[in-house]
Design a protein around this motif. Structure first.
Motif, PDB file in Angstrom:
ATOM      1  N   PHE A   1      -6.730   2.953   2.351  1.00  0.00           N
ATOM      2  CA  PHE A   1      -5.946   3.503   1.249  1.00  0.00           C
ATOM      3  C   PHE A   1      -6.360   4.919   0.879  1.00  0.00           C
ATOM      4  O   PHE A   1      -5.512   5.743   0.520  1.00  0.00           O
ATOM      5  CB  PHE A   1      -6.038   2.592   0.026  1.00  0.00           C
ATOM      6  CG  PHE A   1      -5.044   2.943  -1.039  1.00  0.00           C
ATOM      7  CD1 PHE A   1      -3.700   2.671  -0.862  1.00  0.00           C
ATOM      8  CD2 PHE A   1      -5.444   3.560  -2.220  1.00  0.00           C
ATOM      9  CE1 PHE A   1      -2.768   3.011  -1.833  1.00  0.00           C
ATOM     10  CE2 PHE A   1      -4.521   3.910  -3.195  1.00  0.00           C
ATOM     11  CZ  PHE A   1      -3.173   3.623  -3.001  1.00  0.00           C
TER      12      PHE A   1
ATOM     13  N   VAL B   1      -6.905  -2.067   4.530  1.00  0.00           N
ATOM     14  CA  VAL B   1      -5.970  -0.986   4.207  1.00  0.00           C
ATOM     15  C   VAL B   1      -6.757   0.313   4.016  1.00  0.00           C
ATOM     16  O   VAL B   1      -7.576   0.411   3.091  1.00  0.00           O
ATOM     17  CB  VAL B   1      -5.172  -1.307   2.930  1.00  0.00           C
ATOM     18  CG1 VAL B   1      -4.284  -0.119   2.545  1.00  0.00           C
ATOM     19  CG2 VAL B   1      -4.329  -2.560   3.124  1.00  0.00           C
TER      20      VAL B   1
ATOM     21  N   TRP C   1      -4.205  -7.060  -0.235  1.00  0.00           N
ATOM     22  CA  TRP C   1      -4.454  -6.069   0.810  1.00  0.00           C
ATOM     23  C   TRP C   1      -5.639  -6.506   1.659  1.00  0.00           C
ATOM     24  O   TRP C   1      -6.638  -6.996   1.143  1.00  0.00           O
ATOM     25  CB  TRP C   1      -4.800  -4.706   0.210  1.00  0.00           C
ATOM     26  CG  TRP C   1      -3.701  -4.023  -0.545  1.00  0.00           C
ATOM     27  CD1 TRP C   1      -2.419  -4.449  -0.718  1.00  0.00           C
ATOM     28  CD2 TRP C   1      -3.810  -2.776  -1.233  1.00  0.00           C
ATOM     29  NE1 TRP C   1      -1.715  -3.545  -1.475  1.00  0.00           N
ATOM     30  CE2 TRP C   1      -2.541  -2.510  -1.804  1.00  0.00           C
ATOM     31  CE3 TRP C   1      -4.843  -1.856  -1.421  1.00  0.00           C
ATOM     32  CZ2 TRP C   1      -2.293  -1.361  -2.556  1.00  0.00           C
ATOM     33  CZ3 TRP C   1      -4.607  -0.715  -2.161  1.00  0.00           C
ATOM     34  CH2 TRP C   1      -3.337  -0.472  -2.719  1.00  0.00           C
TER      35      TRP C   1
ATOM     36  N   PRO D   1       0.807  -1.229   0.000  1.00  0.00           N
ATOM     37  CA  PRO D   1       0.000   0.000   0.000  1.00  0.00           C
ATOM     38  C   PRO D   1       0.839   1.279   0.000  1.00  0.00           C
ATOM     39  O   PRO D   1       0.523   2.230  -0.722  1.00  0.00           O
ATOM     40  CB  PRO D   1      -0.827  -0.127   1.287  1.00  0.00           C
ATOM     41  CG  PRO D   1      -0.944  -1.598   1.507  1.00  0.00           C
ATOM     42  CD  PRO D   1       0.355  -2.176   1.051  1.00  0.00           C
TER      43      PRO D   1
END
Length: 371
Positions: free
Chosen positions: A156, A154, A151, A110
């Motif tokens: 993000f 996450v 992932w 990430p």
């Protein structure tokens, strides 16, 4: 912040403009006085402008001054992530692509992906918002489970927004693409339709009464395992004749590569089929039949007669349209509304454009504060 009514006016002009005031009032069931009240802050903020179309030679009466988006309303960036590559587009506020970029992802962590995207976005001037789309379960800006990127949980959107200092929206790629088709694509103006995506995977999106249906199950690609041909090949999970085994670019290239005894890519399969090569032609014919069945099932189960077909494998419908139509007619019940298939031929860039559309949607409620 925009009120709900102001946002409705802005959305209507965004999606359907330029519009005369009378047409806009009719579409939104507003009186002229109410429309004037709602449009004034949008004009003052610079989001909307009055276009002077002049009326033309010989015209009489007051010239038309339709409302439209300001050409300076903003630039947006959409990013589609796969497990191996990044696809980025820069768009205007109607998600019209201005520039495109793609590159390999050497590191899919990430932090590394956020740093890569931030560097690309910072090279574009005047970006108001960024949308990121990926395969997986997304909620509240968090990638809860993105298997292609490995992932889990996450945050993000927050990670990328901290680097850029501008809003970032994160969405499942099929949902984002469905939103783009509803607002700006071939589904524009159709109140209800199903989106069938074919490419690296098979996906299904749904618009009902002008709204995109959002569900955690969009992340799991359940439509990919619908059985379509009883004697078809098996997918990696062992489902015989399912959509994934017949319609994905991976399935097509694996079948044709095996039968030809050499490795071919998806573009090679389509080119060979176009030239009449028997092995590729047979694979595409089977895919065409499977696609017709899938579109008919999507229409039957969703009760939407319009199907928007998108993704990087839409060449199937062009190469095997007769097979698609035959299967549609066979599976669709007699007397029901004929299925209309609308093809978006934008290919892979459609996914990144979908991400930009999500960013544009998110921006609608912030515009008066940020202009």
């Amino acid at each position: 912040m925009l009120t709900d009514s102001e946002a409705a006016v802005a959305r209507e002009v965004l999606i359907h403009g330029p519009l005369s005031r009378s047409a806009l009032a009719t579409r939104l069931h507003l009186s002229p006085a109410s429309l004037t009240r709602l449009t004034r802050p949008l004009l003052d903020a610079g989001l909307l402008v009055e276009r002077d179309d002049g009326g033309g030679p010989g015209s009489v009466g007051r010239p038309s001054r339709p409302l439209d988006l300001s050409p300076t309303a903003g630039t947006f960036v959409g990013v589609k992530l796969t497990g191996e590559r990044l696809y980025l587009v820069t768009t205007d506020m109607r998600a019209q692509v201005i520039a495109a970029h793609e590159s390999a992802l050497a590191d899919i962590s990430p932090d590394a992906v956020a740093t890569t995207i931030a560097g690309l976005v910072e090279a574009v001037s005047g970006v108001r918002g960024v949308g990121v789309a990926l395969g997986g379960h997304v909620q509240g800006g968090v990638a809860l489970d993105a298997p292609f990127l490995e992932w889990r949980n996450v945050p993000f959107a927050e990670m990328l927004a901290e680097r850029l200092g501008i809003p970032v929206a994160l969405e499942n790629d099929v949902v984002a693409l469905t939103d783009a088709e509803r607002w700006f694509g071939v589904g524009r103006g159709i109140p209800g339709f199903a989106v069938v995506t074919i490419g690296a995977g098979v996906g299904l999106g749904l618009v009902v009464e002008g709204r995109t249906v959002r569900s955690p199950d969009a992340a799991h690609g359940t439509v990919g395992h619908l059985p379509l041909l009883a004697d078809g090949p098996s997918c990696p999970q062992g489902h015989r004749g399912c959509a994934d085994a017949l319609l994905t670019t991976g399935a097509l290239t694996a079948r044709v590569s095996r039968d030809l005894g050499r490795t071919v890519g998806a573009d090679d399969v389509f080119s060979l089929a176009r030239d009449g090569e028997p092995t590729a032609r047979a694979a595409i014919d089977d895919a065409g039949e499977a696609l017709g069945i899938l579109c008919a099932l999507a229409a039957n189960l969703s009760l939407q007669a319009d199907i928007v077909l998108a993704g990087e494998a839409t060449a199937i419908v062009d190469l095997a349209r007769d097979r698609v139509d035959e299967a549609l007619a066979r599976v669709r019940p007699g007397g029901s509304t004929p299925v209309r298939v609308h093809v978006d031929r934008a290919g892979f860039s459609a996914w990144a454009r979908g991400a930009a559309a999500v960013a544009i949607q998110a921006e609608m409620g912030r515009i008066p504060q940020t202009l």
